[in-house]
Design a protein around this motif. Structure first.
Motif, PDB file in Angstrom:
ATOM      1  N   THR A   1     -22.357   0.620  13.500  1.00 26.51           N
ATOM      2  CA  THR A   1     -23.684   1.726  13.922  1.00 26.51           C
ATOM      3  C   THR A   1     -23.675   2.349  14.125  1.00 26.51           C
ATOM      4  OG1 THR A   1     -23.301   0.534  16.011  1.00 26.51           O
ATOM      5  CG2 THR A   1     -25.101  -0.520  15.122  1.00 26.51           C
ATOM      6  N   VAL A   2     -22.253   2.900  14.096  1.00 29.40           N
ATOM      7  CA  VAL A   2     -21.650   3.613  14.477  1.00 29.40           C
ATOM      8  C   VAL A   2     -20.930   5.100  13.912  1.00 29.40           C
ATOM      9  CG1 VAL A   2     -19.817   5.617  15.930  1.00 29.40           C
ATOM     10  CG2 VAL A   2     -20.975   3.304  17.465  1.00 29.40           C
ATOM     11  N   GLN A   3     -20.052   4.334  12.500  1.00 29.04           N
ATOM     12  CA  GLN A   3     -18.993   5.252  11.612  1.00 29.04           C
ATOM     13  C   GLN A   3     -18.925   4.087  10.385  1.00 29.04           C
ATOM     14  OE1 GLN A   3     -14.284   4.446  13.713  1.00 29.04           O
ATOM     15  NE2 GLN A   3     -15.523   5.980  11.346  1.00 29.04           N
ATOM     16  N   SER A   4     -18.956   4.511   9.451  1.00 31.35           N
ATOM     17  CA  SER A   4     -18.804   4.005   7.834  1.00 31.35           C
ATOM     18  C   SER A   4     -17.243   4.854   7.407  1.00 31.35           C
ATOM     19  CB  SER A   4     -19.744   3.356   6.576  1.00 31.35           C
ATOM     20  OG  SER A   4     -20.589   2.806   7.117  1.00 31.35           O
ATOM     21  N   ARG A   5     -16.520   4.176   6.464  1.00 26.88           N
ATOM     22  CA  ARG A   5     -15.206   4.573   6.201  1.00 26.88           C
ATOM     23  C   ARG A   5     -14.870   3.746   4.696  1.00 26.88           C
ATOM     24  NH1 ARG A   5     -10.795   3.919  10.273  1.00 26.88           N
ATOM     25  NH2 ARG A   5     -10.105   1.541   9.345  1.00 26.88           N
ATOM     26  N   VAL A   6     -15.106   4.792   4.006  1.00 27.79           N
ATOM     27  CA  VAL A   6     -14.730   4.069   2.414  1.00 27.79           C
ATOM     28  C   VAL A   6     -13.835   4.913   1.767  1.00 27.79           C
ATOM     29  CG1 VAL A   6     -16.202   3.947   0.265  1.00 27.79           C
ATOM     30  CG2 VAL A   6     -17.259   3.449   1.727  1.00 27.79           C
ATOM     31  N   PHE A   7     -12.897   3.546   1.162  1.00 30.37           N
ATOM     32  CA  PHE A   7     -11.560   4.900   0.625  1.00 30.37           C
ATOM     33  C   PHE A   7     -11.468   4.259  -1.162  1.00 30.37           C
ATOM     34  CE2 PHE A   7      -9.813   4.822   4.350  1.00 30.37           C
ATOM     35  CZ  PHE A   7      -8.639   5.089   4.704  1.00 30.37           C
ATOM     36  N   PHE A   8     -11.914   5.135  -1.950  1.00 32.22           N
ATOM     37  CA  PHE A   8     -11.079   4.852  -3.545  1.00 32.22           C
ATOM     38  C   PHE A   8      -9.732   4.962  -3.548  1.00 32.22           C
ATOM     39  CE2 PHE A   8     -15.427   6.162  -3.818  1.00 32.22           C
ATOM     40  CZ  PHE A   8     -16.117   5.032  -4.026  1.00 32.22           C
ATOM     41  N   VAL A   9      -8.790   3.757  -4.366  1.00 30.50           N
ATOM     42  CA  VAL A   9      -7.393   4.484  -5.031  1.00 30.50           C
ATOM     43  C   VAL A   9      -7.194   3.976  -6.080  1.00 30.50           C
ATOM     44  CG1 VAL A   9      -6.657   3.109  -2.359  1.00 30.50           C
ATOM     45  CG2 VAL A   9      -7.429   1.648  -4.122  1.00 30.50           C
ATOM     46  N   ALA A  10      -5.849   5.060  -6.663  1.00 33.28           N
ATOM     47  CA  ALA A  10      -5.823   5.043  -7.551  1.00 33.28           C
ATOM     48  C   ALA A  10      -4.465   3.635  -7.618  1.00 33.28           C
ATOM     49  CB  ALA A  10      -5.174   5.879  -7.765  1.00 33.28           C
ATOM     50  N   THR A  11      -4.326   3.304  -8.798  1.00 33.90           N
ATOM     51  CA  THR A  11      -3.193   2.460  -8.732  1.00 33.90           C
ATOM     52  C   THR A  11      -2.174   2.243  -9.874  1.00 33.90           C
ATOM     53  OG1 THR A  11      -4.293   0.603  -8.988  1.00 33.90           O
ATOM     54  CG2 THR A  11      -4.302   0.255  -6.987  1.00 33.90           C
ATOM     55  N   ILE A  12      -1.151   2.057  -9.813  1.00 33.65           N
ATOM     56  CA  ILE A  12      -0.178   1.378 -11.123  1.00 33.65           C
ATOM     57  C   ILE A  12       0.622   0.851 -11.413  1.00 33.65           C
ATOM     58  CG2 ILE A  12       1.754   3.007 -12.716  1.00 33.65           C
ATOM     59  CD1 ILE A  12       0.774   5.140 -12.245  1.00 33.65           C
ATOM     60  N   ASP A  13      -0.332  -0.370 -11.617  1.00 35.34           N
ATOM     61  CA  ASP A  13       0.833  -1.832 -11.525  1.00 35.34           C
ATOM     62  C   ASP A  13       0.473  -2.222 -10.069  1.00 35.34           C
ATOM     63  OD1 ASP A  13       1.247  -2.025 -14.079  1.00 35.34           O
ATOM     64  OD2 ASP A  13       3.140  -1.175 -13.114  1.00 35.34           O
TER      65      ASP A  13
ATOM     66  N   ILE B   1     -14.380  -1.061 -11.019  1.00 31.61           N
ATOM     67  CA  ILE B   1     -13.069  -0.601 -11.062  1.00 31.61           C
ATOM     68  C   ILE B   1     -13.075  -0.363 -13.004  1.00 31.61           C
ATOM     69  CG2 ILE B   1     -10.294  -1.599 -11.587  1.00 31.61           C
ATOM     70  CD1 ILE B   1     -11.195  -4.390  -9.631  1.00 31.61           C
ATOM     71  N   GLU B   2     -12.656   1.103 -12.504  1.00 26.67           N
ATOM     72  CA  GLU B   2     -11.917   2.270 -14.023  1.00 26.67           C
ATOM     73  C   GLU B   2     -10.623   1.714 -14.253  1.00 26.67           C
ATOM     74  OE1 GLU B   2     -14.442   5.339 -12.454  1.00 26.67           O
ATOM     75  OE2 GLU B   2     -16.169   4.602 -12.811  1.00 26.67           O
ATOM     76  N   THR B   3     -10.312   1.984 -15.141  1.00 24.99           N
ATOM     77  CA  THR B   3      -8.803   2.612 -15.997  1.00 24.99           C
ATOM     78  C   THR B   3      -9.198   3.568 -16.780  1.00 24.99           C
ATOM     79  OG1 THR B   3      -8.549  -0.051 -15.973  1.00 24.99           O
ATOM     80  CG2 THR B   3      -7.203   1.413 -17.132  1.00 24.99           C
ATOM     81  N   TYR B   4      -7.802   4.255 -16.542  1.00 27.26           N
ATOM     82  CA  TYR B   4      -7.584   5.407 -16.943  1.00 27.26           C
ATOM     83  C   TYR B   4      -6.580   5.612 -17.804  1.00 27.26           C
ATOM     84  CZ  TYR B   4     -11.641   7.136 -14.806  1.00 27.26           C
ATOM     85  OH  TYR B   4     -12.497   7.284 -13.642  1.00 27.26           O
ATOM     86  N   GLU B   5      -6.069   5.797 -19.124  1.00 25.94           N
ATOM     87  CA  GLU B   5      -5.129   6.622 -19.797  1.00 25.94           C
ATOM     88  C   GLU B   5      -4.232   8.347 -19.925  1.00 25.94           C
ATOM     89  OE1 GLU B   5      -4.412   4.676 -23.130  1.00 25.94           O
ATOM     90  OE2 GLU B   5      -4.875   2.371 -22.503  1.00 25.94           O
ATOM     91  N   ASN B   6      -3.442   8.190 -19.665  1.00 23.33           N
ATOM     92  CA  ASN B   6      -3.200   9.990 -20.101  1.00 23.33           C
ATOM     93  C   ASN B   6      -1.398  10.029 -20.213  1.00 23.33           C
ATOM     94  OD1 ASN B   6      -2.521  12.448 -19.385  1.00 23.33           O
ATOM     95  ND2 ASN B   6      -2.935  12.541 -17.297  1.00 23.33           N
ATOM     96  N   GLY B   7      -1.543   9.864 -21.497  1.00 22.49           N
ATOM     97  CA  GLY B   7      -0.662   9.823 -22.356  1.00 22.49           C
ATOM     98  C   GLY B   7       0.010   8.446 -22.049  1.00 22.49           C
ATOM     99  N   SER B   8       2.112   8.753 -21.505  1.00 24.67           N
ATOM    100  CA  SER B   8       2.023   6.968 -21.576  1.00 24.67           C
ATOM    101  C   SER B   8       1.555   6.157 -19.984  1.00 24.67           C
ATOM    102  CB  SER B   8       3.499   6.931 -20.997  1.00 24.67           C
ATOM    103  OG  SER B   8       4.576   7.812 -20.376  1.00 24.67           O
ATOM    104  N   VAL B   9       1.325   6.931 -19.447  1.00 23.76           N
ATOM    105  CA  VAL B   9       0.263   5.850 -18.263  1.00 23.76           C
ATOM    106  C   VAL B   9      -1.126   6.167 -17.786  1.00 23.76           C
ATOM    107  CG1 VAL B   9      -0.006   7.234 -15.090  1.00 23.76           C
ATOM    108  CG2 VAL B   9       1.990   8.454 -16.753  1.00 23.76           C
ATOM    109  N   THR B  10      -1.019   4.308 -17.317  1.00 20.88           N
ATOM    110  CA  THR B  10      -1.815   3.571 -17.142  1.00 20.88           C
ATOM    111  C   THR B  10      -2.202   3.703 -15.623  1.00 20.88           C
ATOM    112  OG1 THR B  10      -2.225   2.956 -19.105  1.00 20.88           O
ATOM    113  CG2 THR B  10      -3.571   1.951 -17.425  1.00 20.88           C
ATOM    114  N   TYR B  11      -4.040   4.023 -15.389  1.00 21.35           N
ATOM    115  CA  TYR B  11      -4.071   3.653 -13.540  1.00 21.35           C
ATOM    116  C   TYR B  11      -5.021   3.926 -13.488  1.00 21.35           C
ATOM    117  CZ  TYR B  11      -5.548   9.023 -13.604  1.00 21.35           C
ATOM    118  OH  TYR B  11      -6.933   9.401 -14.556  1.00 21.35           O
ATOM    119  N   THR B  12      -5.933   2.974 -12.506  1.00 22.05           N
ATOM    120  CA  THR B  12      -7.271   2.479 -12.516  1.00 22.05           C
ATOM    121  C   THR B  12      -7.366   3.361 -10.565  1.00 22.05           C
ATOM    122  OG1 THR B  12      -6.491   0.129 -12.953  1.00 22.05           O
ATOM    123  CG2 THR B  12      -7.349   0.365 -10.903  1.00 22.05           C
TER     124      THR B  12
END
Length: 244
Positions: free
Chosen positions: A129-141, A72-83
């Motif tokens: 054994t046929v496929q994999s599916r990975v998601f990364f998401v950006a979230t605020i609160d 899990i990584e957290t970022y800040e851009n001005g007044s916005v903090t997102y993960t």
């Protein structure tokens, strides 16, 4: 368990339990046992085996896939903090809503098909054994406001390539979130031995094409009149990112 590892099973009972949990994303122990029609001892042996191999995780009696796809990584851009983090089963509704938000607005056809597949399968992550599916998401609160998706074929001839989609809902664009998402997905693919990523975009999505080009993607081909959007036929631009 690594998302690029093809799962193998030493017993039919372990395979049946894993396949049930994998198809449903998560499953209560008693539901998985009833569905697989195993007696208590055989079911427990299968679960213990899957837990020991790192295939499943057990959270208070709820079984889920134990895929290790990063931190899990957290970022800040001005007044916005997102993960930015790996998606969880409880992100399902927010993830579908975010993808539909972007695809409805900009005719992102490949992403739209991903949302429909999620709804059909009713699971965020797949790994079989046929496929994999990975998601990364950006979230605020804890609200999903963007995603990066990697579709990972398990066929040997395709296992070094993957399809990527990425998007951020309109009200949160222009803050670097999309760049962090695509970088997260790209670096994950690099670290796991992939040599090429693909993304297909309608030619009318000029801002999306410029975004991909700015992040090192190149046009590999164009399918003329591939999409029908309203009454208009639209070309498909096939983009690719090749690792050095």
């Amino acid at each position: 368990m690594d998302a690029v590892e093809r799962p193998t099973f030493e017993t039919n009972e372990a395979r049946d339990v894993y396949q049930y949990v994998e198809r449903h994303g998560t499953a209560a122990r008693h539901r998985a046992r009833a569905a697989t029609e195993l007696d208590t001892e055989a079911f427990q042996e299968a679960v213990d085996h899957l837990l020991s191999k790192g295939y499943l995780a057990d959270d208070g009696g709820t079984l889920s896939l134990a895929l290790d796809v990063g931190s899990i990584e957290t970022y800040e851009n001005g007044s916005v903090t997102y993960t930015i983090r790996p998606a969880r089963p409880d992100d399902f509704e927010g993830l579908v809503e975010a993808i539909r938000n972007v695809s409805d607005e900009s005719t992102y056809v490949v992403a739209e098909s991903v949302a429909e597949q999620l709804l059909y399968e009713d699971a965020v992550t797949r790994h079989n054994t046929v496929q994999s599916r990975v998601f990364f998401v950006a979230t605020i609160d804890d609200e999903v406001i963007g995603w990066c998706h990697l579709d990972l074929p398990q066929l040997d001839k395709l296992r070094e390539t993957a399809q990527l989609t990425v998007g951020v809902v309109a009200e949160h664009r222009g803050q670097g979130i999309g760049s962090q998402l695509i970088n997260r997905g790209t670096e994950w693919a690099r670290a796991n031995g992939y040599r090429k990523l693909y993304n297909s975009v309608p030619a009318t999505m000029e801002s999306a094409l410029a975004f991909l080009e700015a992040h090192g993607w190149n046009t590999e081909g164009i399918r003329r009149n591939h999409y029908t959007v309203g009454d208009e036929q639209v070309d498909e631009v096939m983009m690719a990112y090749t690792f050095d």
